[in-house]
Design an enzyme around this catalytic site. Sequence first.
Site, mmCIF file in Angstrom:
data_model
loop_
_atom_site.group_PDB
_atom_site.id
_atom_site.type_symbol
_atom_site.label_atom_id
_atom_site.label_comp_id
_atom_site.label_asym_id
_atom_site.label_seq_id
_atom_site.Cartn_x
_atom_site.Cartn_y
_atom_site.Cartn_z
ATOM 1 N N HIS A 48 -23.521 -1.242 12.784
ATOM 2 C CA HIS A 48 -23.133 -0.141 13.951
ATOM 3 C C HIS A 48 -21.942 -0.525 14.653
ATOM 4 O O HIS A 48 -21.384 0.368 15.391
ATOM 5 C CB HIS A 48 -24.189 -0.181 15.199
ATOM 6 N N ASP A 67 -30.246 0.256 5.504
ATOM 7 C CA ASP A 67 -31.105 0.135 6.726
ATOM 8 C C ASP A 67 -31.284 1.664 7.198
ATOM 9 O O ASP A 67 -30.849 2.656 6.705
ATOM 10 C CB ASP A 67 -29.907 -0.332 7.948
ATOM 11 N N HIS A 82 -31.284 2.868 9.940
ATOM 12 C CA HIS A 82 -30.251 3.519 10.668
ATOM 13 C C HIS A 82 -28.815 3.827 10.172
ATOM 14 O O HIS A 82 -28.499 2.856 9.662
ATOM 15 C CB HIS A 82 -30.190 2.782 12.152
ATOM 16 N N ASP A 107 -35.859 -1.852 8.487
ATOM 17 C CA ASP A 107 -36.696 -1.048 9.248
ATOM 18 C C ASP A 107 -37.171 0.059 8.428
ATOM 19 O O ASP A 107 -37.402 1.032 9.348
ATOM 20 C CB ASP A 107 -35.694 -0.910 10.403
#
Length: 345
Positions: free
Chosen positions: A160, A196, A198, A285
């Site tokens: 991120h 991932d 996200h 995740d």
Amino acid sequence: MDIVFSEKHGLQDGRAELVNGELKPCFEAPVRAEMVRAALASHDLGRFRDPDPLPEGALARIHDPAFLAFLEGAWDRWSAAGRTWDALPLNWRAKGMRFDRAPDSIDGQLSHYSFDAGTPITAGTWAAVTSSAAVALTGAGLVAGGAPVAFSLCRPPGHHAGTAFYGGYCFLNNAALAVQALRDAGAERVALLDVDYHHGNGSQEIFYGRDDVLFVSLHGDPMFEFPFFLGHADETGEGAGEGFNLNLPLPAGTGWPDYRTALEHGLARIRDFAPDAVVVSLGLDTFKADPISQFKLESESYPEMGGLVAGLGRPTLLVMEGGYAVDDLGLNTARFVEGFRQVVG
């Protein structure tokens, strides 16, 4: 397989993040990396080693020097104001506000460089994140030196973090640093595959205008999922990078059959790109029990996922990202690696 790991990850141990309007204990905690380390060791999946020293100038190959200076000095400036609690931002910029000037105050700079209130800066943050970057760069060096696969057990995660912003538990973009290191070592083309849950908004921002790096991301659709403001399918790159950014947003509740279909699509694009090396932002995740995610993959999905990625047949660096179902994270990571190693030997 070499597994690069640093004990210094534990120096990043935030007290709280803002979740649904409440300050709650951080989901991104030291126990995550310890669970992964224990599982990889118990399954005898590789040789653990410490990272090499961080090469001079390596961080600035990806990140803005002013941003790096901010991160390095943020805690000292925060604590000099008499604050002993974690440093979190006060507000954020919005459309119509200025983006070109960083305020002088520490509060203003926290707001200028961050995009959420879930990523606390602590006394140990800079030591932890530079060590995590060294873990990634050491793994890249191993792959550049001829290893078919290496595992960089990075923590804190990184995907991120952008050129000059942090958030989403990420401060420095470990995977992007590794990609650049592989390019600097002679790889003409590198693919960055982000699995991932996200979207890797930082990775996309860093490489969006480049044609030497293909970014492929499978993630929760930003219409409902963090980080919300990047990750749509129509974001395909710009300038020289047009066509070298592939986002595959997926709906809440996605299980393995639909995820596999999207993954195979992404892997086909990587094969067409014919990279000299692959970096995988390995977030687990996507698991059905993850407390901050909405996919429904089972533990049994991860060996197959690892095998599919290994089927690319390219030198590969696995870089640890997210995964917050702590009791299952180690096993799921081990299963991915087992599936990968069954293909590469």
